[in-house]
Write an enzyme that holds these catalytic residues in place. Structure first.
Site, PDB file in Angstrom:
ATOM      1  N   TRP A  51     -31.590 -34.411 139.308  1.00  0.00           N
ATOM      2  CA  TRP A  51     -32.097 -33.621 138.277  1.00  0.00           C
ATOM      3  C   TRP A  51     -33.121 -32.493 138.943  1.00  0.00           C
ATOM      4  CZ3 TRP A  51     -37.218 -32.803 136.341  1.00  0.00           C
ATOM      5  CH2 TRP A  51     -37.119 -32.266 134.846  1.00  0.00           C
ATOM      6  N   ASN A  55     -34.593 -38.736 146.081  1.00  0.00           N
ATOM      7  CA  ASN A  55     -35.407 -38.520 144.905  1.00  0.00           C
ATOM      8  C   ASN A  55     -36.703 -38.506 145.106  1.00  0.00           C
ATOM      9  OD1 ASN A  55     -33.090 -39.449 143.821  1.00  0.00           O
ATOM     10  ND2 ASN A  55     -33.917 -41.418 143.118  1.00  0.00           N
ATOM     11  N   GLY A  56     -37.393 -37.369 144.176  1.00  0.00           N
ATOM     12  CA  GLY A  56     -38.687 -37.280 144.314  1.00  0.00           C
ATOM     13  C   GLY A  56     -39.023 -35.588 144.742  1.00  0.00           C
ATOM     14  N   LYS A  99     -34.345 -40.080 131.667  1.00  0.00           N
ATOM     15  CA  LYS A  99     -34.733 -41.261 130.860  1.00  0.00           C
ATOM     16  C   LYS A  99     -35.982 -41.719 131.879  1.00  0.00           C
ATOM     17  CE  LYS A  99     -34.481 -44.824 128.466  1.00  0.00           C
ATOM     18  NZ  LYS A  99     -35.046 -44.431 126.898  1.00  0.00           N
ATOM     19  N   ARG A 128     -30.307 -41.848 133.132  1.00  0.00           N
ATOM     20  CA  ARG A 128     -31.465 -41.271 133.679  1.00  0.00           C
ATOM     21  C   ARG A 128     -31.519 -39.838 133.605  1.00  0.00           C
ATOM     22  NH1 ARG A 128     -33.599 -45.126 137.571  1.00  0.00           N
ATOM     23  NH2 ARG A 128     -34.614 -43.641 138.829  1.00  0.00           N
ATOM     24  N   GLU A 137     -43.798 -38.955 116.301  1.00  0.00           N
ATOM     25  CA  GLU A 137     -42.568 -39.572 117.096  1.00  0.00           C
ATOM     26  C   GLU A 137     -41.279 -39.163 116.444  1.00  0.00           C
ATOM     27  OE1 GLU A 137     -41.914 -40.817 119.418  1.00  0.00           O
ATOM     28  OE2 GLU A 137     -40.044 -41.892 119.088  1.00  0.00           O
ATOM     29  N   GLU A 165     -35.594 -33.620 120.612  1.00  0.00           N
ATOM     30  CA  GLU A 165     -35.110 -34.123 121.959  1.00  0.00           C
ATOM     31  C   GLU A 165     -33.544 -34.056 121.791  1.00  0.00           C
ATOM     32  OE1 GLU A 165     -36.516 -37.116 124.025  1.00  0.00           O
ATOM     33  OE2 GLU A 165     -36.727 -38.486 122.361  1.00  0.00           O
ATOM     34  N   LYS A 191     -38.303 -37.073 118.312  1.00  0.00           N
ATOM     35  CA  LYS A 191     -36.794 -37.592 118.245  1.00  0.00           C
ATOM     36  C   LYS A 191     -35.870 -36.615 117.899  1.00  0.00           C
ATOM     37  CE  LYS A 191     -37.059 -40.303 119.760  1.00  0.00           C
ATOM     38  NZ  LYS A 191     -38.030 -41.123 120.817  1.00  0.00           N
ATOM     39  N   HIS A 241     -54.500 -25.166 107.864  1.00  0.00           N
ATOM     40  CA  HIS A 241     -55.509 -24.396 108.818  1.00  0.00           C
ATOM     41  C   HIS A 241     -54.504 -23.373 109.510  1.00  0.00           C
ATOM     42  CE1 HIS A 241     -58.903 -26.376 107.164  1.00  0.00           C
ATOM     43  NE2 HIS A 241     -58.367 -27.510 107.087  1.00  0.00           N
ATOM     44  N   CYS A 248     -33.431 -38.147 139.155  1.00  0.00           N
ATOM     45  CA  CYS A 248     -32.323 -38.319 140.141  1.00  0.00           C
ATOM     46  C   CYS A 248     -31.980 -39.967 140.474  1.00  0.00           C
ATOM     47  CB  CYS A 248     -32.856 -37.933 141.425  1.00  0.00           C
ATOM     48  SG  CYS A 248     -33.358 -36.001 141.229  1.00  0.00           S
TER      49      CYS A 248
HETATM   50  O1  M6R Z   1     -40.455 -44.671 130.395  1.00  0.00           O
HETATM   51  P1  M6R Z   1     -41.825 -44.059 129.759  1.00  0.00           P
HETATM   52  O2  M6R Z   1     -41.942 -44.932 128.287  1.00  0.00           O
HETATM   53  O3  M6R Z   1     -42.970 -44.031 130.532  1.00  0.00           O
HETATM   54  O4  M6R Z   1     -41.269 -42.653 129.331  1.00  0.00           O
HETATM   55  C1  M6R Z   1     -42.154 -41.886 128.692  1.00  0.00           C
HETATM   56  C2  M6R Z   1     -41.553 -40.645 128.090  1.00  0.00           C
HETATM   57  O5  M6R Z   1     -41.239 -39.721 129.444  1.00  0.00           O
HETATM   58  C3  M6R Z   1     -40.409 -40.940 126.945  1.00  0.00           C
HETATM   59  O6  M6R Z   1     -41.052 -41.801 126.046  1.00  0.00           O
HETATM   60  C4  M6R Z   1     -39.766 -39.781 126.496  1.00  0.00           C
HETATM   61  O7  M6R Z   1     -40.840 -39.026 125.598  1.00  0.00           O
HETATM   62  C5  M6R Z   1     -38.391 -40.165 125.664  1.00  0.00           C
HETATM   63  N1  M6R Z   1     -37.440 -39.439 126.209  1.00  0.00           N
HETATM   64  C6  M6R Z   1     -38.673 -40.105 124.313  1.00  0.00           C
HETATM   65  O8  M6R Z   1     -37.669 -40.486 123.544  1.00  0.00           O
END
Ligand code: M6R
Length: 600
Positions: A73, A99-100, A595, A27, A477, A484, A481, A500, A2
């Site tokens: 959000w 927010n929160g 974000k 965000r 990673e 997501e 990527k 395994h 949010c």
């Molecule tokens: O802002 P941060 O690095 O703490 O965020 C952590 C994760 O939310 C962030 O890395 C998320 O996994 C990304 N969308 C990955 O691309």
């Protein structure tokens, strides 16, 4: 997650609020709204979906110089027009954005508002109804606002307007980020400075359990008991062009391309005049005095933390554990006698990390935040901060922040090794310059990466990434990527672990991306690739110069073994980008993701 904006000045509030919300789109959100006040009352416009949809429902003929806005959000109640913020009290006197997460909202409702009919399913509505109810009991708005916030358990950043006093925005915060922006005869509110750079670059931070009474002329900070707080402002070192796409179709592609510049920027920020590493003595001492380092992170930053562990242990000889923040928070391992906690976070706002940091501070252990946002909550609340200098990262999928985090870990590890008298033959500042050049080669090979995305990922439902040792972490990673942004189910595995269980999933045509940059496990991972190929997999092998074989699909330039993740991840970032693009996905704003993850 949010986002909040607020404006009180002399210009057209609705356009400034809408533009501010557009800057917060990155965000992640699923509905949005604004409220503006004028002599005809407070007008609320809200809509499910994108800001563009909100723009369509805003009445452009209503003029106003004060208002608040929100991107939501969903947490309590699905994304919908009704659940979107702003929310109003039953009398329509008060209007709020929040927010929160309010943990005790059911309890508050039963205790204080048994007869009030709630319109939405949100926890937020409780706040605005409580303010109204306390005001009806005879409190001023400020008193009612402070009394309400004192009752709340959980996290909030909130802004409230009162139809009976359109000259004030009431703002409060606990655990969720919020800033006040100052200008001449104009003041603004924003979750993120970027939203209000259009008005000012001078900001004041709000601390937890403080309120701010914002008028055109001043922003008065108070504690919840009414005591006044004096706090200076700071200038946000942000360039508004950093948050524009320019000629790029997507922020993600721009940010992938920026990685060589980020490397050079990091070198310049961490290089002393005599070419040695420049680092605060306090940070050096904190690292070298630790008998064990605990790296705490989430998502992509967690993957950088896994590489960071390898670097610190192998280069500096200090034991390191890397933990997922949300797990560590409720299931803490036994700690060593003199631990140092390193929080690694692009945004510096991730709630899971902050939960751990609060506990670490209570235990009086030292803490260091490595972040891309120096004024962020984790940066302010930890004892020390190292900046990743990657520039604002807007795309939800993290790219340049990830490689920047690993670069800073390399510098930190070597600095610690030198301070501990460990002999090492590795100059990270020189080697990062080689990394920057190697990254450039990939940013110029986009056609090849696009072809690879077509060849391996155009029709598949799933994909596997396999590697060993440090390459395994890069595979985790690469898989994150891909999933997501393209929604292809992807997993990163340790090559030796496939047989395994997971190898059962390999069938004719399953894409398997293998990575080998480490000599000692090169033959092993090639063996693992043969195992999946024998079962029908469509293999895409990424190797490094000096270790390559004829059929390898992608060969990265030769890089120091500690730093290969910084380059080997680039083809994975680009392939993920093109796979998502060809599937018609919203690359910069993938579904369900935010974000800055400011709820637990
Ligand atoms: O802002 P941060 O690095 O703490 O965020 C952590 C994760 O939310 C962030 O890395 C998320 O996994 C990304 N969308 C990955 O691309």
């Amino acid at each position: 997650m949010c986002g909040i904006v607020g404006y009180i000045g002399t210009a057209d509030a609705k356009e400034i609020l809408l533009r501010g919300l557009e800057k917060l789109e990155y965000r992640g959100y699923d509905s949005a709204g604004i409220a503006i006040a004028n002599e005809r009352g407070v007008h609320v416009y809200k809509e499910k979906g994108r800001i563009a949809a909100l723009r369509d429902v805003v009445d452009t003929s209503e003029e106003s110089v004060v208002g608040i806005g929100h991107t939501r959000w969903a947490t309590h109640g699905p994304p919908s027009q009704v659940n979107a913020h702003p929310h109003q009290s039953a009398t329509s006197r008060y209007t709020i954005v929040h927010n929160g997460v309010i943990e005790n909202y059911e309890q508050l409702r039963r205790e204080f508002l048994p007869h009030v009919n709630m319109v939405s399913e949100t926890d937020t509505e409780i706040i605005v109804q409580l303010v109204d109810s306390f005001a009806k009991d005879g409190l001023t708005t400020e008193q009612a606002f402070r009394k309400t916030l004192s009752q709340l358990q959980g996290s909030y950043a909130t802004a409230l307007i009162d139809n009976q006093d359109q000259e004030t925005i009431y703002v409060g915060k606990n655990k969720s980020p919020l800033l006040i922006g100052l200008a001449d005869g104009v003041n603004v509110v924003a979750s993120d400075a970027m939203a209000m750079l259009q008005v000012t670059n001078e900001f004041v931070e709000i601390e937890d359990k403080e309120i701010v009474i914002v008028t055109r002329e001043q922003a008065q900070i108070k504690k919840l008991n009414g005591d006044e707080v004096d706090r200076g402002s700071y200038i946000a070192e942000l360039d508004s062009t950093d948050i524009e796409k320019g000629t790029y179709p997507h922020f993600m592609l721009k940010e992938i391309d920026e990685q060589p510049f980020v490397m050079r920027n990091i070198i310049s920020k961490y290089k002393a005049d005599d070419e040695s590493i420049k680092l605060d003595e306090d940070v050096r001492q904190a690292v070298t005095q630790a008998d064990r380092i605990y790296i705490i992170a989430a998502g992509t930053s967690y993957h950088a933390g896994l590489v960071g562990k390898e670097m610190i242990e192998k280069i500096a000889g200090i034991p390191v554990e890397t933990h997922i923040a949300s797990e560590f928070l409720y299931n803490m391992p036994l700690l060593s006698d003199n631990p140092l906690f390193i929080f690694i976070s692009q945004s510096g706002e991730t709630a899971d990390l902050r939960g751990v940091l609060v506990n670490v501070r209570q235990m009086a252990h030292p803490s260091l935040t490595i972040t891309n946002v120096p004024g962020s909550t984790l940066s302010r609340e930890a004892d020390y901060t190292l900046h990743t200098h990657a520039g604002p990262e807007i795309a939800v999928a993290s790219t340049k922040a990830y490689t920047a985090q690993m670069a800073v870990f390399a510098i930190l590890a070597v600095d610690a090794a030198q301070a501990r008298g460990v002999e090492i033959d590795f100059n990270p500042l020189q080697e990062l310059a080689i990394v920057a050049n190697a990254m450039e080669i990939f940013t110029e090979k986009k056609d090849l990466m696009e072809e690879a995305a077509q060849e391996y990922l155009s029709v598949s439902r799933n994909a596997f990434f396999i590697g060993r040792s440090i390459d395994y972490y890069v595979c985790m990673e690469g898989a994150l990527k891909l999933k997501e942004i393209s929604y292809i189910q992807a997993e990163g595995f340790a090559g030796g672990e496939l047989k395994h269980g997971t190898i059962a999933l390999i069938e004719e045509g399953t894409p398997v991306i293998g990575l080998a940059t480490q000599k000692d496990v090169n033959l092993n991972i090639r063996g693992n690739m043969k195992e999946v190929v024998a079962r029908g997999a469509n293999p895409c092998f990424i190797s490094m110069e000096g270790m390559e074989e004829e059929d390898d699909a992608i060969v990265i330039p030769k890089i120091h073994p500690y730093l290969t993740p910084l380059v080997s991840v680039l083809p994975m970032q680009l392939i993920s980008y093109y796979a998502a693009l060809h599937r018609g996905c919203d690359v910069d704003k993938p579904r369900n993701l935010a974000k800055s993850v400011t709820v637990e």
